[in-house]
Design a protein around this motif. Structure first.
Motif, PDB file in Angstrom:
ATOM      1  N   SER A   1      14.358 -10.571 -18.037  1.00  0.00           N
ATOM      2  CA  SER A   1      13.843  -9.882 -16.850  1.00  0.00           C
ATOM      3  C   SER A   1      14.436  -8.489 -16.697  1.00  0.00           C
ATOM      4  CB  SER A   1      14.128 -10.713 -15.592  1.00  0.00           C
ATOM      5  OG  SER A   1      15.519 -10.855 -15.367  1.00  0.00           O
TER       6      SER A   1
ATOM      7  N   SER B   1       5.390 -17.341 -12.578  1.00  0.00           N
ATOM      8  CA  SER B   1       6.487 -16.941 -11.677  1.00  0.00           C
ATOM      9  C   SER B   1       6.096 -17.084 -10.213  1.00  0.00           C
ATOM     10  CB  SER B   1       6.926 -15.494 -11.974  1.00  0.00           C
ATOM     11  OG  SER B   1       7.363 -15.369 -13.306  1.00  0.00           O
TER      12      SER B   1
ATOM     13  N   LYS C   1       8.550 -16.223  -7.173  1.00  0.00           N
ATOM     14  CA  LYS C   1       9.002 -14.878  -6.789  1.00  0.00           C
ATOM     15  C   LYS C   1       8.570 -14.542  -5.365  1.00  0.00           C
ATOM     16  CE  LYS C   1       9.146 -12.731 -11.362  1.00  0.00           C
ATOM     17  NZ  LYS C   1      10.529 -12.272 -11.304  1.00  0.00           N
TER      18      LYS C   1
ATOM     19  N   ARG D   1       4.008 -10.219 -19.652  1.00  0.00           N
ATOM     20  CA  ARG D   1       5.430 -10.188 -20.034  1.00  0.00           C
ATOM     21  C   ARG D   1       5.554 -10.728 -21.464  1.00  0.00           C
ATOM     22  NH1 ARG D   1       8.919 -13.092 -15.495  1.00  0.00           N
ATOM     23  NH2 ARG D   1      10.551 -12.164 -16.772  1.00  0.00           N
TER      24      ARG D   1
ATOM     25  N   PHE E   1       8.940 -12.636 -22.394  1.00  0.00           N
ATOM     26  CA  PHE E   1       9.009 -13.877 -21.607  1.00  0.00           C
ATOM     27  C   PHE E   1       8.036 -14.904 -22.157  1.00  0.00           C
ATOM     28  CE2 PHE E   1       6.918 -16.378 -18.301  1.00  0.00           C
ATOM     29  CZ  PHE E   1       7.982 -17.019 -17.689  1.00  0.00           C
TER      30      PHE E   1
ATOM     31  N   ASP F   1      15.394 -14.749 -12.041  1.00  0.00           N
ATOM     32  CA  ASP F   1      14.355 -13.940 -12.684  1.00  0.00           C
ATOM     33  C   ASP F   1      14.092 -12.708 -11.821  1.00  0.00           C
ATOM     34  OD1 ASP F   1      12.233 -12.869 -14.016  1.00  0.00           O
ATOM     35  OD2 ASP F   1      10.924 -14.618 -13.829  1.00  0.00           O
ATOM     36  N   LYS F   2      14.591 -11.562 -12.258  1.00  0.00           N
ATOM     37  CA  LYS F   2      14.504 -10.335 -11.452  1.00  0.00           C
ATOM     38  C   LYS F   2      13.366  -9.412 -11.884  1.00  0.00           C
ATOM     39  CE  LYS F   2      19.494 -10.350 -10.501  1.00  0.00           C
ATOM     40  NZ  LYS F   2      19.322 -10.786  -9.101  1.00  0.00           N
ATOM     41  N   SER F   3      12.517  -9.863 -12.794  1.00  0.00           N
ATOM     42  CA  SER F   3      11.410  -9.017 -13.246  1.00  0.00           C
ATOM     43  C   SER F   3      10.450  -8.730 -12.095  1.00  0.00           C
ATOM     44  CB  SER F   3      10.659  -9.703 -14.388  1.00  0.00           C
ATOM     45  OG  SER F   3       9.502  -8.971 -14.733  1.00  0.00           O
TER      46      SER F   3
END
Length: 431
Positions: free
Chosen positions: A398, A121, A124, A345, A348, A335-337
């Motif tokens: 997420s 990710s 992010k 994760r 995921f 993707d708000k995780s």
């Protein structure tokens, strides 16, 4: 990235002092890739691919400039000048094979770089701009590679140009004028070849400029790392030089062994034999296929075989092909995780390794296969999953998944949970 413990550049003699006062290039290099740039201490070999991509970009520019000295962008002689380079120019065969296989290796390391970014990710906050500039670089690479594939003016070159520019003809009202404008006529010929050669020569320097912005954006928040945990203390970092220059050097050595094995022993393995036949507008190849690095997107294009209400299947395929890359621009917001690393994760991780990766492999295989069953059906299934993964599955995951516990710091992830070590209080040589 500014750390209070970062080493400061100090000129050692009169010349370096003079340069530092008037053109601080040594200071810039020292702070960008030297001991003055602290990086997370736990970077794995997955973080080598950015450096490798930069190296192969330089290879492409250098070999491309040499090849341009002997190439003529004229439909009557383009194929002959390509053969002239191979047969008559001193070391011309080496330059051409290095350039052709360099493009493949450039895409290999960039694809690995992208998949590393997707798993960890890297898109992010606060690294959204790094990711967005990376997607721009990838789009420029695809445009450059397509135009370069046309230049040898073999059968695949000609018909590839015909098919790909023909995609714009699917756009209602303005499609056909755009296609004619791109080609400079109604079919690939001298005008198209001149335009593609000019842009193919220019765009690598544009890519180099965007790469500089990409690196600049990287140095503001600093490098990500396999844990996804931000740097908390000096013990979390090591100087880029000598630790990661040595590590990148080792990775570059392995890459060069593979690269030169391809150049000297398998130079045509990744090409198409039909491109050694001069372009003939009156003879259509039995199976028109682009270079291997376009295969997944070509499979997405061909996955649409039925008109949808008033939208033709061809237009749907064109939209889906471009959308498959453009949706990467929206990943930082899809993707708000709060957790970055896929290692922490579990849900995921399952969808990534057992969903997205197999779908991409299927698209790669189907893109290079004939447009017949079962490849069309497989490409339709893989295309459907590809878009579902990014637009539906990823946002849901997420929101609902429960991440595993994160380490307190990068140091804890590397050396264990000793509180003194984690907080940088232990100053013994062992640390």
């Amino acid at each position: 990235m500014s750390f209070p413990w970062a080493r400061q550049y100090e000129p050692k003699n009169g010349l370096t002092k003079f340069l530092d006062e008037r053109l601080p290039l040594p200071r810039l290099v020292y702070n960008a890739v030297g001991a003055g740039y602290p990086v997370p201490r736990n970077l794995s070999y997955f973080w080598n691919f950015g450096v490798l991509a930069g190296f192969f970009l330089v290879v492409q520019i250098v070999t491309g400039v040499v090849l341009a000295m002997h190439y003529a962008a004229n439909a009557q002689v383009a194929f002959a000048t390509t053969e002239h380079i191979m047969r008559d120019v001193n070391w011309g065969w080496l330059m051409r094979y290095a350039h052709a296989n360099g493009a493949s290796f450039f895409f290999i390391v960039v694809y690995l770089h992208i998949f590393r970014g997707l798993f960890y990710s890297s898109y992010k906050a606060p690294r959204e701009m790094i990711w967005l500039l990376g997607v721009v670089i990838f789009l420029l690479m695809m445009a450059t590679a397509f135009m370069g594939y046309v230049l040898p003016w073999g059968q695949m070159s000609f018909w590839g140009a015909k098919v790909i520019t023909g995609l714009f003809g699917a756009i209602p009202l303005v499609g056909e004028p755009i296609q004619v404008w791109l080609l400079g006529g109604f079919a690939p010929d001298n005008a198209a070849l001149n335009r593609f050669f000019s842009l193919h020569f220019l765009l690598p320097f544009v890519i180099a400029g965007v790469v500089i912005l990409h690196i600049w954006a990287l140095h503001i928040p600093g490098s990500s790392n396999p844990t996804g945990v931000e740097v908390k203390s000096e013990s979390d970092t090591v100087p880029f030089h000598p630790y990661y220059t040595a590590k990148d050097g080792f990775g570059l050595g392995i890459a060069l062994l593979l690269y030169f094995a391809m150049v000297f022993f398998l130079p045509n393995a990744l090409g198409h034999p039909d491109n050694y036949i001069e372009a003939n507008p009156l003879s259509t190849p039995a199976h028109i296929v682009p270079e291997w690095y376009f295969w997944p997107f070509y499979a997405i294009l061909r996955a649409f075989t039925v008109d949808f209400f008033f939208v033709p299947a061809k237009l749907m395929g064109v939209i889906a092909m471009f959308a498959s890359i453009l949706l990467w621009f929206f990943l930082p917001w899809l993707d708000k995780s709060p957790v970055r690393s896929g290692h922490y994760r579990p849900l995921f991780r399952k969808f990534f390794w057992f969903g997205l990766i197999p779908a991409m492999i299927v698209l790669f295989i189907c893109g290079g296969a004939p447009a017949e069953e079962p490849y069309v059906m497989l490409s339709q299934i893989a295309t459907a999953y590809y878009f579902l993964h990014f637009l539906v599955i990823l946002p849901i995951i997420s929101s609902v998944e429960k991440p595993e516990p994160l380490p307190y710091s990068i140091t804890e992830a590397v050396l264990g949970s000793d509180k003194k070590v984690v907080k940088g209080e232990n100053t013994s040589p062992a640390v």
